[in-house]
Scaffold this motif. Sequence first.
Motif, mmCIF file in Angstrom:
data_model
loop_
_atom_site.group_PDB
_atom_site.id
_atom_site.type_symbol
_atom_site.label_atom_id
_atom_site.label_comp_id
_atom_site.label_asym_id
_atom_site.label_seq_id
_atom_site.Cartn_x
_atom_site.Cartn_y
_atom_site.Cartn_z
ATOM 1 N N VAL A 238 0.866 -1.178 0.000
ATOM 2 C CA VAL A 238 0.000 0.000 0.000
ATOM 3 C C VAL A 238 0.900 1.225 0.000
ATOM 4 O O VAL A 238 2.058 1.165 0.440
ATOM 5 C CB VAL A 238 -0.935 0.027 1.230
ATOM 6 N N GLY A 239 0.382 2.322 -0.524
ATOM 7 C CA GLY A 239 1.227 3.502 -0.584
ATOM 8 C C GLY A 239 0.457 4.756 -0.891
ATOM 9 O O GLY A 239 -0.757 4.737 -1.140
ATOM 10 N N SER A 240 1.167 5.858 -0.881
ATOM 11 C CA SER A 240 0.581 7.163 -1.145
ATOM 12 C C SER A 240 1.673 8.082 -1.671
ATOM 13 O O SER A 240 2.838 7.966 -1.285
ATOM 14 C CB SER A 240 -0.030 7.737 0.141
ATOM 15 N N MET A 241 1.279 8.985 -2.562
ATOM 16 C CA MET A 241 2.194 9.996 -3.096
ATOM 17 C C MET A 241 1.584 11.368 -2.872
ATOM 18 O O MET A 241 0.366 11.523 -2.759
ATOM 19 C CB MET A 241 2.405 9.797 -4.600
ATOM 20 N N THR A 242 2.448 12.379 -2.852
ATOM 21 C CA THR A 242 1.966 13.754 -2.753
ATOM 22 C C THR A 242 2.989 14.686 -3.369
ATOM 23 O O THR A 242 4.181 14.379 -3.439
ATOM 24 C CB THR A 242 1.701 14.147 -1.285
ATOM 25 N N HIS A 243 2.512 15.835 -3.809
ATOM 26 C CA HIS A 243 3.421 16.866 -4.316
ATOM 27 C C HIS A 243 2.752 18.231 -4.197
ATOM 28 O O HIS A 243 1.537 18.362 -4.274
ATOM 29 C CB HIS A 243 3.817 16.592 -5.772
#
Length: 216
Positions: free
Chosen positions: A79-84
């Motif tokens: 599972v994961g998440s990205m942001t910018h």
Amino acid sequence: MIEEILPPEVASAEAFEDDRDGRLFSEEEAAVAGAVPARRREFTTVRHCARAALGDLGIPAFPLPPGAQRAPRWPAGVVGSMTHCAGYRAAAVARTSRVHSVGIDAERDEPLPEGVLEMIGLPEERAMVDRLAARQPATSWDRLLFSCKEAVYKVFFPLARRMIGFDAVRVDIGGGGRFGARFLVPPPTAAGRAVHRVTGRWLGRDGLLLTAVALC
């Protein structure tokens, strides 16, 4: 920075500027075909962050094209998440054997545009923002509320596979860089149990607001 508000079960990586020479897998290239250069650079850099974090879990480089609702498609068992946001990119990943879902968000520590708080905040949340701003005006509490809700949504969507609006979650921002969120809609499930509430952490530094939720 982001690792400071994540549990040890979660691997993360971040960048404060874009990798202008970064390469993408063909599946990722297709997702940004025709995108403006700035969008391509942020897309590339955040995926390099994700691959670095996956490497910390012992997982080799893997294509991460966007899937449903533009959420990245992670390798099986992850599972994961990205942001910018302007001046910041980050990714966080964990094995499903340790973490059910993870969500991170990054925002500039700047007030929301006029009228946005009324769109994203419940009456109780707007009152909370006013109280916090009166005590500590240096922090953009309205933007932090927005960021908390974004992180919570990123935890919710992979579990429930459905979209929710800002009014589906009530956030309480507490002391010590922590916050809680209660779902006001049918909750997601994890390991066969309904998840009515999640807790997270936040950090404000160097003009950034970072939020993270890990459902373990």
